[in-house]
Scaffold this motif. Structure first.
Motif, short mmCIF file in Angstrom:
data_model
loop_
_atom_site.label_atom_id
_atom_site.label_comp_id
_atom_site.label_asym_id
_atom_site.label_seq_id
_atom_site.Cartn_x
_atom_site.Cartn_y
_atom_site.Cartn_z
N LEU A 27 0.87 -1.17 0.00
CA LEU A 27 0.00 0.00 0.00
C LEU A 27 0.90 1.22 0.00
O LEU A 27 1.60 1.49 0.98
CB LEU A 27 -0.91 0.01 1.23
N ASP A 100 -1.41 -1.20 -4.32
CA ASP A 100 -2.53 -0.27 -4.24
C ASP A 100 -1.99 1.09 -3.80
O ASP A 100 -0.99 1.16 -3.08
CB ASP A 100 -3.58 -0.75 -3.25
N ARG A 124 -5.51 -0.96 -7.29
CA ARG A 124 -6.61 -0.10 -6.89
C ARG A 124 -6.09 1.25 -6.43
O ARG A 124 -4.96 1.36 -5.95
CB ARG A 124 -7.43 -0.76 -5.77
N LEU A 272 -10.69 -1.91 -0.83
CA LEU A 272 -9.49 -2.63 -1.25
C LEU A 272 -9.67 -4.15 -1.24
O LEU A 272 -9.00 -4.86 -1.97
CB LEU A 272 -8.32 -2.25 -0.34
#
Length: 274
Positions: A27, A100, A124, A272
């Motif tokens: 992330l 992401d 994402r 997510l």
């Protein structure tokens, strides 16, 4: 056990990471304008401070806070941002199943362009208090911030940002602090020009005619009282992205992702994981 790392990634991006070593995904958090306001080097073990803030993500993710390079070129624009971030993301992507992105304010602007131009690097995208453009009514404030940056008046910038970002007592307490004792305690930018060049970037950014090219699932999270990216712009951004969705924290301002962190984390994790 938390593992922390700091250093510099390709494209001259300082970073700090935190994770348990069990997460298979990364992330990557792209910060806002404030990123230009500190020296740009993360001390060892900074990740130990980062980990509690992102505790809800660490079961699945290693979290990276990816700063922009110091010494941004004159005329810094989306092309410059995408090229250097691409290099950094490629190195991160080599280590994980998927990447992401959470782009905060200016970081969300960069995130949009990365998702559009390099969808192979991003699974994402979350835009936190960000959008396709800054509201026209916010331009005078951003111009004042730019003028303060050219005068190296960092206390005034931090004071103004606090009133823009917070809807609670911090909007009063933070300006009082930074204008008094905070003048001597706050970090200074490594490269003062990075601050006004970041503000110029944000003022000149407008992705309305490009959002339909983003084919990554995107969540736009904003504040109902955000004066920089107000609800009409937040909604417009989500509506123009083919797989876009929007969540608004009604009474929050430009730091809704922080002021309403439980709401943000709950909505972001749900997005997510879908």
């Amino acid at each position: 056990m938390i593992r922390s790392d700091t250093g510099e990634l390709p494209g001259s991006h300082p970073y700090v990471s935190a994770g348990t070593g069990r997460g298979s995904r990364a992330l990557v958090v792209l910060p806002g304008i404030g990123d230009a306001m500190f020296p740009g080097e993360y001390p060892p073990f900074t990740g130990w401070g980062l980990a509690p803030y992102f505790a809800r993500y660490l079961d699945e993710y290693t979290v990276y806070l990816l700063s922009r390079p110091r010494g941004l070129p004159a005329g810094y624009d989306a092309d410059d941002a995408v090229e250097s971030h691409r290099e950094a993301l490629e190195e991160i992507a080599d280590e994980y199943e998927a990447v992401d992105i959470v782009g905060v304010s200016m970081g969300g602007m960069i995130g949009q362009e990365l998702a559009r131009r390099h969808p192979e690097l991003i699974d994402r995208l979350v835009l936190a208090n960000s959008g396709c453009r800054i509201d026209e009514d916010a331009h005078p404030t951003v111009r004042r911030l730019e003028g303060s940056a050219r005068e190296h008046d960092w206390a005034s910038i931090r004071s103004t940002l606090a009133t823009v970002m917070f809807s609670d007592g911090r909007a009063i307490a933070y300006p009082l602090t930074v204008q008094t004792v905070g003048r001597f305690l706050q970090p200074r930018p490594a490269e003062p020009a990075d601050v006004w060049r970041s503000l110029e970037f944000a003022l000149g950014f407008d992705s309305r005619d490009r959002l339909e090219e983003i084919d990554r699932p995107t969540l736009v999270f904003g504040g109902g009282r955000d004066p920089v990216f107000p609800p009409p712009i937040t909604r417009e951004t989500a509506e123009r992205i083919p797989d876009g969705s929007v969540t608004l924290a009604p009474s929050a301002k430009h730091a809704a992702f922080h002021e309403r962190k439980r709401t943000f984390d709950s909505r972001a994790r749900s997005f997510l994981e879908r």
